[in-house]
Scaffold this active site. Structure first.
Site, PDB file in Angstrom:
ATOM      1  N   HIS A 225      53.463  42.283   3.701  1.00  0.00           N
ATOM      2  CA  HIS A 225      54.747  43.538   3.390  1.00  0.00           C
ATOM      3  C   HIS A 225      54.315  44.914   2.469  1.00  0.00           C
ATOM      4  O   HIS A 225      53.093  44.863   2.181  1.00  0.00           O
ATOM      5  CB  HIS A 225      55.755  42.251   2.528  1.00  0.00           C
ATOM      6  CG  HIS A 225      55.040  42.223   0.812  1.00  0.00           C
ATOM      7  ND1 HIS A 225      53.737  41.153   1.090  1.00  0.00           N
ATOM      8  CD2 HIS A 225      55.126  42.813  -0.166  1.00  0.00           C
ATOM      9  CE1 HIS A 225      53.463  40.693  -0.532  1.00  0.00           C
ATOM     10  NE2 HIS A 225      54.159  41.857  -0.957  1.00  0.00           N
ATOM     11  N   ASP A 227      55.475  46.484  -0.653  1.00  0.00           N
ATOM     12  CA  ASP A 227      56.096  46.791  -1.847  1.00  0.00           C
ATOM     13  C   ASP A 227      56.958  47.542  -1.596  1.00  0.00           C
ATOM     14  O   ASP A 227      57.173  49.087  -2.288  1.00  0.00           O
ATOM     15  CB  ASP A 227      55.339  47.049  -2.834  1.00  0.00           C
ATOM     16  CG  ASP A 227      54.067  45.848  -3.047  1.00  0.00           C
ATOM     17  OD1 ASP A 227      54.822  44.540  -2.818  1.00  0.00           O
ATOM     18  OD2 ASP A 227      52.950  46.012  -4.299  1.00  0.00           O
ATOM     19  N   HIS A 281      49.871  44.332   2.703  1.00  0.00           N
ATOM     20  CA  HIS A 281      49.694  42.684   1.706  1.00  0.00           C
ATOM     21  C   HIS A 281      49.989  42.430   2.156  1.00  0.00           C
ATOM     22  O   HIS A 281      50.807  41.799   2.046  1.00  0.00           O
ATOM     23  CB  HIS A 281      48.986  43.970   0.424  1.00  0.00           C
ATOM     24  CG  HIS A 281      50.087  43.864  -0.522  1.00  0.00           C
ATOM     25  ND1 HIS A 281      50.848  44.950  -0.091  1.00  0.00           N
ATOM     26  CD2 HIS A 281      50.817  42.752  -1.047  1.00  0.00           C
ATOM     27  CE1 HIS A 281      51.574  44.761  -0.948  1.00  0.00           C
ATOM     28  NE2 HIS A 281      51.676  43.428  -1.916  1.00  0.00           N
ATOM     29  N   ARG A 290      45.533  29.402  -7.432  1.00  0.00           N
ATOM     30  CA  ARG A 290      45.424  31.031  -7.473  1.00  0.00           C
ATOM     31  C   ARG A 290      47.007  31.514  -8.695  1.00  0.00           C
ATOM     32  O   ARG A 290      47.611  30.962  -7.696  1.00  0.00           O
ATOM     33  CB  ARG A 290      45.379  31.462  -6.656  1.00  0.00           C
ATOM     34  CG  ARG A 290      44.674  33.718  -6.680  1.00  0.00           C
ATOM     35  CD  ARG A 290      44.403  33.769  -5.424  1.00  0.00           C
ATOM     36  NE  ARG A 290      44.654  35.808  -5.492  1.00  0.00           N
ATOM     37  CZ  ARG A 290      45.650  36.718  -5.202  1.00  0.00           C
ATOM     38  NH1 ARG A 290      46.568  35.859  -5.330  1.00  0.00           N
ATOM     39  NH2 ARG A 290      45.104  37.719  -6.010  1.00  0.00           N
TER      40      ARG A 290
HETATM   41  C1  LIG Z   1      61.660  44.289  -7.392  1.00  0.00           C
HETATM   42  C2  LIG Z   1      61.175  43.155  -6.747  1.00  0.00           C
HETATM   43  C3  LIG Z   1      60.270  43.578  -5.769  1.00  0.00           C
HETATM   44  C4  LIG Z   1      60.027  42.442  -5.193  1.00  0.00           C
HETATM   45  C5  LIG Z   1      61.321  42.005  -4.799  1.00  0.00           C
HETATM   46  C6  LIG Z   1      61.835  41.766  -6.634  1.00  0.00           C
HETATM   47  C7  LIG Z   1      61.806  41.194  -6.895  1.00  0.00           C
HETATM   48  C8  LIG Z   1      60.655  40.484  -6.838  1.00  0.00           C
HETATM   49  C9  LIG Z   1      59.010  40.813  -5.717  1.00  0.00           C
HETATM   50  C10 LIG Z   1      58.849  40.197  -4.556  1.00  0.00           C
HETATM   51  C11 LIG Z   1      57.228  39.489  -5.114  1.00  0.00           C
HETATM   52  C12 LIG Z   1      56.741  38.637  -4.255  1.00  0.00           C
HETATM   53  C13 LIG Z   1      56.764  39.717  -2.835  1.00  0.00           C
HETATM   54  C14 LIG Z   1      57.982  40.127  -2.349  1.00  0.00           C
HETATM   55  C15 LIG Z   1      58.486  40.894  -1.150  1.00  0.00           C
HETATM   56  C16 LIG Z   1      59.186  39.310  -2.176  1.00  0.00           C
HETATM   57  O1  LIG Z   1      59.478  38.697  -1.872  1.00  0.00           O
HETATM   58  O2  LIG Z   1      58.872  39.395  -3.644  1.00  0.00           O
HETATM   59  C17 LIG Z   1      58.134  41.384  -3.543  1.00  0.00           C
HETATM   60  C18 LIG Z   1      59.433  42.116  -3.294  1.00  0.00           C
HETATM   61  C19 LIG Z   1      59.395  43.545  -2.490  1.00  0.00           C
HETATM   62  O3  LIG Z   1      58.460  44.075  -3.316  1.00  0.00           O
HETATM   63  O4  LIG Z   1      60.010  43.759  -1.802  1.00  0.00           O
HETATM   64  O1  LIG Z   2      49.107  37.824  -5.543  1.00  0.00           O
HETATM   65  C1  LIG Z   2      48.569  38.284  -4.793  1.00  0.00           C
HETATM   66  O2  LIG Z   2      47.498  38.787  -5.314  1.00  0.00           O
HETATM   67  C2  LIG Z   2      49.948  39.919  -4.154  1.00  0.00           C
HETATM   68  C3  LIG Z   2      51.150  39.535  -4.974  1.00  0.00           C
HETATM   69  C4  LIG Z   2      52.226  40.506  -4.458  1.00  0.00           C
HETATM   70  O3  LIG Z   2      51.748  41.078  -3.132  1.00  0.00           O
HETATM   71  C5  LIG Z   2      53.477  41.047  -4.495  1.00  0.00           C
HETATM   72  O4  LIG Z   2      53.826  40.122  -5.990  1.00  0.00           O
HETATM   73  O5  LIG Z   2      53.906  42.259  -4.414  1.00  0.00           O
HETATM   74 FE   LIG Z   3      52.773  43.034  -2.781  1.00  0.00          FE
END
Ligand SMILES: C=C1C[C@]23C[C@H]1CC[C@H]2[C@@]12CCC[C@@](C)(C(=O)O1)[C@H]2[C@@H]3C(=O)O
Ligand SMILES: O=C(O)CCC(=O)C(=O)O
Ligand SMILES: [Fe+2]
Length: 344
Positions: A225, A227, A281, A290
């Protein structure tokens, strides 16, 4: 909090699965087996990679130039010389460890409600994949108190104090980096209202746990994905994060002790007219649990993000202007296609 609370709100709510009781699983269930699909196979790059994202010392006078270069070429770098206390970083990890170490039924008390942004659960992007990730997360938006109290009636105070302190310090560090980056984009930070008074900015702190996995080569910790942020700052003591580098494939990032991993998100990519890389990533798992903590920062929801125009960033905009709120909604509905949907 702000606009990020709306992230993935509209993704198929009823398909949101619940984390397994990982401690009791001895073999990888069918639902968690990711087939080796060409470059999507998690295990192409398990070993240390010959190239890796740059390491930048924030106290180096040349840091601004190196940061810009890293944003262009990699979209990610490791930052040392920042002033986030080591003790605070360690406390975040140990508090996260305590939270994820709670019995499952207790963690489920803080389960994210359908369409809700904060709380315990699988990654928000889970509905876009037909396999489950080997992951459990706890998302904090604004004050963590309500969710944490549900989960931990007696001992939530230490957790909350640590997380609030970390959120504040990471927000300030992110804003410091944004000012550096904005200079190169020829944006005068003094004229950016939301940076001067960052009340309205959206932030989220995501605690990630990748439980010990019985069959790591067939599991996926976190699917590929980009961010939904301007900038994300990540901490983890151990490796597992892989970044996709054009021409090189998936590269494992080897964390330097004490460093923070900084990555460009979609909003900075749009703002830089596509010149800064919003790095794709993912996370691979191992037989050892982890943890990581990711801090997401985006401008307030009603801010319009438009590509800057200049000699360096191009004279023709590659993206349409979008409101932060609008883009978060598009990402939540269309995930990976979101950027191409706003291409000019
Ligand atoms: C502020 C954010 C950014 C989110 C959504 C929301 C809360 C948590 C983040 C994450 C964290 C884990 C990867 C991701 C891809 C997910 O599934 O939740 C992220 C997403 C994004 O970067 O799109
Ligand atoms: O766990 C990690 O190293 C990456 C986590 C991540 O990509 C995310 O929280 O958006
Ligand atoms: Fe991420």
């Amino acid at each position: 909090m702000g606009a990020l609370a709306e992230a993935y709100k509209h993704s198929l709510l009823d398909k949101q699965p619940i984390p397994l009781d990982y401690g009791s699983v001895r073999t990888l269930p069918e639902s968690h087996i990711w087939l080796d699909q060409s470059d999507e196979s998690p295990y192409v790059a398990y070993s240390t990679s010959p190239i890796s994202p740059p390491v930048i010392d924030l106290t180096d006078p040349d840091a601004p130039r190196l940061i810009i270069q890293a944003c262009e070429t990699w979209g990610v770098f490791q930052l040392i010389g920042h002033d986030i206390p080591t003790k605070l970083m360690e406390d975040v990890e140990s508090e996260a460890g305590k939270l994820f170490g709670l019995p499952v039924d207790q963690k489920l008390k803080a389960l994210r409600s359908p369409g809700g942004g904060a709380g315990y659960g699988l990654p928000h992007i889970s509905p876009f994949f037909n396999k489950c990730m080997w992951h459990e997360g706890f998302t904090i938006m604004g004050s963590p108190i309500d969710h944490t109290r549900q989960l931990w009636p007696q001992a939530y105070q230490g957790f909350c104090e640590t997380m609030v302190d970390y959120q504040n310090q990471l927000k300030a560090l992110t804003e410091q980096l944004i000012r550096i980056i904005f200079k190169s984009l020829n944006i005068n930070s003094e004229e950016v209202d939301w940076l001067k008074d960052s009340q309205g900015s959206s932030t989220a702190l995501q605690l990630n746990s990748y439980p010990a996995c019985p069959d790591p080569t067939r599991a996926m910790g976190l699917a590929p994905h980009t961010d939904t942020s301007l900038i994300t700052i990540l901490q983890s003591k151990t490796s597992g994060l892989q970044v996709f580098k054009e021409g090189a494939g998936w590269i494992l990032v080897q964390p330097i002790p004490g460093a923070l991993i900084v990555n460009v998100g979609d909003f900075l990519h749009i703002l830089s007219n596509g010149v800064f890389t919003t790095v794709r990533h993912r996370v691979v798992v191992t037989q050892i649990q982890r943890f990581s903590a990711a801090h997401f920062y985006a401008p307030p929801g009603d801010v319009i993000v438009s590509p800057v125009m200049s000699k360096d960033f191009g004279e023709v905009p590659r993206y349409r202007s979008v409101s932060v709120k609008g883009y978060v909604e598009t990402k939540g509905k269309h995930f990976e296609k979101a950027l191409s949907l706003i291409k000019k």
